[in-house]
Design an enzyme around this catalytic site. Structure first.
Site, PDB file in Angstrom:
ATOM      1  N   THR A  41       8.689  -9.281   9.084  1.00 47.11           N
ATOM      2  CA  THR A  41       8.068  -8.946  10.366  1.00 47.11           C
ATOM      3  C   THR A  41       6.551  -9.002  10.292  1.00 47.11           C
ATOM      4  O   THR A  41       5.879  -9.274  11.285  1.00 47.11           O
ATOM      5  CB  THR A  41       8.535  -7.539  10.802  1.00 47.11           C
ATOM      6  OG1 THR A  41       9.933  -7.608  11.048  1.00 47.11           O
ATOM      7  CG2 THR A  41       7.844  -7.046  12.052  1.00 47.11           C
ATOM      8  N   TYR A  55      12.257 -10.982  17.762  1.00 45.28           N
ATOM      9  CA  TYR A  55      11.226 -11.935  17.337  1.00 45.28           C
ATOM     10  C   TYR A  55      11.725 -12.721  16.126  1.00 45.28           C
ATOM     11  O   TYR A  55      12.753 -12.396  15.541  1.00 45.28           O
ATOM     12  CB  TYR A  55       9.947 -11.178  16.976  1.00 45.28           C
ATOM     13  CG  TYR A  55      10.181 -10.115  15.934  1.00 45.28           C
ATOM     14  CD1 TYR A  55      10.146 -10.421  14.585  1.00 45.28           C
ATOM     15  CD2 TYR A  55      10.489  -8.807  16.306  1.00 45.28           C
ATOM     16  CE1 TYR A  55      10.401  -9.457  13.628  1.00 45.28           C
ATOM     17  CE2 TYR A  55      10.746  -7.834  15.357  1.00 45.28           C
ATOM     18  CZ  TYR A  55      10.710  -8.163  14.024  1.00 45.28           C
ATOM     19  OH  TYR A  55      10.972  -7.217  13.079  1.00 45.28           O
ATOM     20  N   SER A  88      13.972 -10.729   5.476  1.00 42.68           N
ATOM     21  CA  SER A  88      14.345 -10.231   4.137  1.00 42.68           C
ATOM     22  C   SER A  88      15.796  -9.784   4.021  1.00 42.68           C
ATOM     23  O   SER A  88      16.269  -9.545   2.912  1.00 42.68           O
ATOM     24  CB  SER A  88      13.396  -9.116   3.695  1.00 42.68           C
ATOM     25  OG  SER A  88      13.724  -7.890   4.292  1.00 42.68           O
ATOM     26  N   THR A 121      10.700  -5.700   5.717  1.00 44.75           N
ATOM     27  CA  THR A 121      10.918  -4.305   5.302  1.00 44.75           C
ATOM     28  C   THR A 121      12.374  -3.999   4.958  1.00 44.75           C
ATOM     29  O   THR A 121      12.653  -3.016   4.284  1.00 44.75           O
ATOM     30  CB  THR A 121      10.460  -3.332   6.407  1.00 44.75           C
ATOM     31  OG1 THR A 121      11.220  -3.583   7.590  1.00 44.75           O
ATOM     32  CG2 THR A 121       8.980  -3.459   6.676  1.00 44.75           C
ATOM     33  N   ASP A 122      13.310  -4.849   5.424  1.00 44.32           N
ATOM     34  CA  ASP A 122      14.723  -4.486   5.260  1.00 44.32           C
ATOM     35  C   ASP A 122      15.149  -4.384   3.800  1.00 44.32           C
ATOM     36  O   ASP A 122      15.929  -3.501   3.438  1.00 44.32           O
ATOM     37  CB  ASP A 122      15.622  -5.498   5.999  1.00 44.32           C
ATOM     38  CG  ASP A 122      15.616  -5.255   7.505  1.00 44.32           C
ATOM     39  OD1 ASP A 122      14.960  -4.289   7.949  1.00 44.32           O
ATOM     40  OD2 ASP A 122      16.273  -6.024   8.231  1.00 44.32           O
ATOM     41  N   LYS A 194      13.665   2.716   2.814  1.00 47.82           N
ATOM     42  CA  LYS A 194      13.452   2.626   4.260  1.00 47.82           C
ATOM     43  C   LYS A 194      14.304   3.702   4.918  1.00 47.82           C
ATOM     44  O   LYS A 194      15.521   3.733   4.722  1.00 47.82           O
ATOM     45  CB  LYS A 194      13.842   1.222   4.747  1.00 47.82           C
ATOM     46  CG  LYS A 194      13.493   0.961   6.195  1.00 47.82           C
ATOM     47  CD  LYS A 194      13.714  -0.507   6.590  1.00 47.82           C
ATOM     48  CE  LYS A 194      13.282  -0.713   8.031  1.00 47.82           C
ATOM     49  NZ  LYS A 194      13.394  -2.117   8.461  1.00 47.82           N
ATOM     50  N   GLU A 314      34.055  14.973 -12.104  1.00 49.46           N
ATOM     51  CA  GLU A 314      35.458  15.099 -12.526  1.00 49.46           C
ATOM     52  C   GLU A 314      35.631  14.604 -13.965  1.00 49.46           C
ATOM     53  O   GLU A 314      35.027  13.606 -14.355  1.00 49.46           O
ATOM     54  CB  GLU A 314      36.353  14.227 -11.630  1.00 49.46           C
ATOM     55  CG  GLU A 314      36.096  14.343 -10.148  1.00 49.46           C
ATOM     56  CD  GLU A 314      36.580  15.660  -9.583  1.00 49.46           C
ATOM     57  OE1 GLU A 314      37.583  16.196 -10.120  1.00 49.46           O
ATOM     58  OE2 GLU A 314      35.946  16.175  -8.652  1.00 49.46           O
TER      59      GLU A 314
HETATM   60  C1  SIN Z   1      11.071  -6.282   8.957  1.00 50.89           C
HETATM   61  O1  SIN Z   1      10.318  -6.939   8.246  1.00 50.89           O
HETATM   62  O2  SIN Z   1      10.699  -5.158   9.396  1.00 50.89           O
HETATM   63  C2  SIN Z   1      12.450  -6.702   9.359  1.00 50.89           C
HETATM   64  C3  SIN Z   1      12.764  -8.115   9.017  1.00 50.89           C
HETATM   65  C4  SIN Z   1      12.755  -8.387   7.562  1.00 50.89           C
HETATM   66  O3  SIN Z   1      13.126  -7.526   6.778  1.00 50.89           O
HETATM   67  O4  SIN Z   1      12.411  -9.521   7.204  1.00 50.89           O
END
Ligand code: SIN
Length: 357
Positions: A41, A55, A88, A121-122, A194, A314
């Site tokens: 992004t 986008y 990503s 960010t993903d 995240k 366990e």
């Molecule tokens: C982002 O960057 O916030 C979402 C899309 C991505 O991870 O490329």
């Protein structure tokens, strides 16, 4: 006299801030920072300046991102290169290997002082942790992204990029492991995640905390991770073309073990089970995982909870040779298990790695 006092105070202030990287350094003294772009992004372009969804991630090239922030040159001699242009969510092991090798090659050069990686960010936290374990240098490596596309009103990318370059240029960032600089905060790769699908304050290190702030442009560290990273690790991917096949399976009520059976059939080398609570496993999935471990597939118990550690529970899990994932979330446990499997298949040795990395 009064005039002189004021100006000598200003010189003192300039020196203090200058040492911390807040103000422009003389041209010859600036560090050389390479920005490696991967998409996301931060390089996203939308149809309107009010659009923050729908986008195209990774649409803009690295030169456009650098040219949008002329202030970068006040802090560093910045150059850019485009490794890939992806959303990503589509990150792959192959790109991780390419990125780690490229960073290791660049940082072995005397004329490169630090790296900034622009990233979606993903999966940013996954790339950060992979590099935290595979970069072989103390020089700063800083990942940065944005939650609003570059074309949006109040896009967060330009300030995040400037701050990432400031962190990568800071002597205080040397030896801290791979860092994430977003929203005026500095996080360590191991613990950052995240936490919110859409807000700009999404990156947090729940419970363990972030490492520092970028205070009016000055990176300030308050803590660091005690877990081994970068040059301290035993992992070296510089000659690797592939990583071991490891899957994450998400635990839930009424789990019938189907996905564990499918993973065994597919030939996985490891399974991370994102269990309930303290890595608890539905009895049906446990039976299937016990079969996997008996065949030499390494099973790591992680948790879907998002906080806390997974510790021995366990007796059956111990008897079945399931390993404990410590405080790594499932997606990071998968990365450590992949790298661990490049060194050994021994359950005890891999368990030890989950204690130190
Ligand atoms: C982002 O960057 O916030 C979402 C899309 C991505 O991870 O490329």
């Amino acid at each position: 006299m009064r005039k002189w006092l004021i100006s000598s105070c200003m010189v003192a202030v300039l020196m203090v801030f200058g040492m911390q990287g807040a103000l422009a350094a003389p041209a010859g003294d600036k560090p050389n920072i390479r920005i490696i772009a991967t998409g996301g992004t931060i390089a996203g372009s939308a149809a309107s300046d009010t659009a923050t969804t729908g986008y195209k991630a990774g649409a803009l090239g690295i030169d456009t991102l650098i040219n949008a922030v002329p202030e970068l040159k006040n802090y560093a001699n910045v150059s850019g290169e485009q490794l890939c242009s992806i959303d990503s969510k589509d990150m792959t092991n192959a790109i991780w290997l390419q990125l780690a090798k490229r960073i290791n090659a660049l940082l072995s050069q005397d004329d490169v002082d630090g790296i900034v990686i622009t990233h979606g960010t993903d999966t940013l936290e996954e790339t950060a942790y992979f590099l935290n374990l595979t970069v072989k240098s103390d020089k700063p490596v800083v990942l940065v992204g944005a939650m609003r596309p570059a074309t949006a009103i109040s896009a967060d990318g330009p300030m995040n990029l400037l701050n990432a370059v400031r962190v990568a240029s800071s002597k205080a960032a040397v030896g801290k492991g791979v860092l994430v600089a977003m929203n005026d905060e500095i996080n360590g790769a191991r613990d950052v995640t995240k936490t919110n699908t859409t807000t700009v304050s999404t990156f947090k290190a729940p419970e363990l905390g972030f490492l520092g702030y970028i205070n009016d442009g000055v990176p300030e560290f308050y803590r660091e991770s005690t877990r081994k990273h970068t040059r301290q690790t035993e992992f070296n991917v510089n000659h690797m073309d592939a990583l071991p096949y490891v899957k994450i399976i998400y635990g839930h009520a009424d789990d019938d073990g189907l996905f564990v059976e499918a993973a065994i059939k597919a030939g996985v080398k490891g399974i991370v089970y994102a269990g309930t609570g303290n890595g608890s496993i539905h009895k049906n999935a446990e039976a299937a995982l016990a079969k996997a471990a008996a065949q030499g597939i390494v099973v790591v118990r992680s948790s879907r909870v998002g906080n806390g550690t997974v510790i021995p529970a366990e007796q059956s899990y111990i008897d079945e040779h399931f390993l404990d994932g410590d405080s790594l979330n499932p997606q990071k446990a998968r990365i450590l298990l992949q790298l661990a499997l490049t060194k050994t298949n021994d359950f005890a040795e891999i368990q030890q790695m989950f204690k130190i990395y």
